[in-house]
Design an enzyme around this catalytic site. Sequence first.
Site, mmCIF file in Angstrom:
data_model
loop_
_atom_site.group_PDB
_atom_site.id
_atom_site.type_symbol
_atom_site.label_atom_id
_atom_site.label_comp_id
_atom_site.label_asym_id
_atom_site.label_seq_id
_atom_site.Cartn_x
_atom_site.Cartn_y
_atom_site.Cartn_z
ATOM 1 C CE LYS B 56 -4.886 -1.533 0.367
ATOM 2 N NZ LYS B 56 -5.467 -0.951 -0.290
ATOM 3 C CB SER B 315 -0.495 -8.148 -1.066
ATOM 4 O OG SER B 315 -1.535 -8.702 -0.187
#
Lengths: 330, 330
Positions: B56, B315
């Site tokens: 992110k 991720s």
Amino acid sequence: MSSTGPVTLDDIRDAAARLKGVAHRTPVLRSRTVDGLVGAEVFLKCENFQRIGAFKFRGAYNAVSRLSPEQLSRGVVAYSSGNHAQAVALAARELGSSAVILMPEDAPESKLRATAGYGAEIVTYDRYTEDRTAIGDRLAAERGLALIPPYEHPHIIAGQGTAALELIEEVGHLDALLVPVGGGGLIAGSGTAATALNPGIRMIGVEPEASDDTKRSLEAGHRVSIPVPRTIADGQALDTPGELTFSINQRLLDDVLLVSDDEIRAAMKLAFERLKIVTEPSGATGLAALLAGGLPAGVTGRSEVLPARIGVVISGGNIAVPRFLEVMAG
Amino acid sequence: MSSTGPVTLDDIRDAAARLKGVAHRTPVLRSRTVDGLVGAEVFLKCENFQRIGAFKFRGAYNAVSRLSPEQLSRGVVAYSSGNHAQAVALAARELGSSAVILMPEDAPESKLRATAGYGAEIVTYDRYTEDRTAIGDRLAAERGLALIPPYEHPHIIAGQGTAALELIEEVGHLDALLVPVGGGGLIAGSGTAATALNPGIRMIGVEPEASDDTKRSLEAGHRVSIPVPRTIADGQALDTPGELTFSINQRLLDDVLLVSDDEIRAAMKLAFERLKIVTEPSGATGLAALLAGGLPAGVTGRSEVLPARIGVVISGGNIAVPRFLEVMAG
């Protein structure tokens, strides 16, 4: 500190050449969080990413690689219920040899499976009634196997020293290097490399509080034995330093720090949550000592303006999830 | 598949230039164990080692870096109880701006602390009685803050795409790329980069079974909403795809695979025990899909002689030890 002795920097460079393309050149991790907590630049040499999940592969491969073709065809034998077992099994397989590993019959199923998974023949014994040395000697004699010891051999020590060689080649000058001490092979090899490359470096061993045989031996000036230690750091739960490793470590070590099981847990938790890496208890003791703030005066504070540069060997990451849950539950 | 659209490869290259020296160029891990289980060459792009512990930061930093000096001095605002919160907080701090993060008052204490630790102002709300959008809009209007959305913006998508750009630059041709799908920003950006660099690559999204809004939407040919999903993969527990991300993903995705919570647990356990890395549930879904053997025909088996080359984006790795214990206990 000088590094002449039974193992030299040349021996370690030679081991590095043999390990090239076989062992992993493991990553050196940095962490702003750790640097901030310690007040220094910290370089973590991550042997948990080594093949078999610990530094032990370095020494085992170096030792097995030096056997004659005849000996390789007869095979090798080792006693271990831990990382040395997998290291010898994999080294033998990589070199076209075969390994017999002696393990207590109550060793964790996961360790038995992992070692067998590298193609080794597992021979179990009852550790309460049988003498593993006698069994090993008999097997070695009957089948002509070469014994690969976990730390008491110059080839093992030279192999383990490649961890520090790689670290210093990659990051340059270090003011101190913290290394976990079990049998003493990793720090004997690492200290040999580090003091030769980087004279004046502070070599600091780290032991679990309950397993302070090397610290006591250094204080006594000779090897002493302690009662069988109880600690979560099973890879360091030895009661006497090795003879060869102690003779080297006596010369090279500036200090040995002790860490409690709770300090080890805290370091494993920080490694998990902030560094995103898995460490076994023994693997995290160097980091634990650093975080516990136990560095001797003069190690941090390289100068008024520059922070100290401290290397730490994270020696292994072999811990199954269920055992990790137990350890963390304290 | 073509990559013309609201986000282009040039946008992603531009984001990469902005991220250089700020975001980590995360490691690509290989594992003999994983390759053996999958029957392919697997390249794991480890965004769990990214700053703030997840991909992110890439998108948030790219988006905040494009604000005007005036806007940076007024500050930014984001709604998130997860990784986006920390990403925006850190991006704002790095760029000399300030961030207000709206979080539900029952968000985990550890997430509140971590976000505040990056210097953000936390504003909490009662998610059962208050409307966070209204609060955010009011704050933005009163203070002139710029809203940084979690995925619905070309700058966010371009930033996330730098993960795949780095992966393919490092390892070369891939036959397939598996990427977790939540709001769809990571795969929209990664798909844009991957299909432009590597035409013919199979772009495969992965969702938790209970959160299959993107799969259903692709099947329906338009965005559909599902009931609020319950899954351990909280980072992917969305009920509707983003409008912008869906328009891109509809063009670029070949397939979406679904994984159960048990398959995610198994992947997290394998990552822990064999790779020695920490993954959060959402972070491990790509690996879970691969291990569960769900690859569509034609993806593995690049040819008779060469194994397929498969990229997987891990991720994120933000999971506290107590939550990891809960998740593993099932």
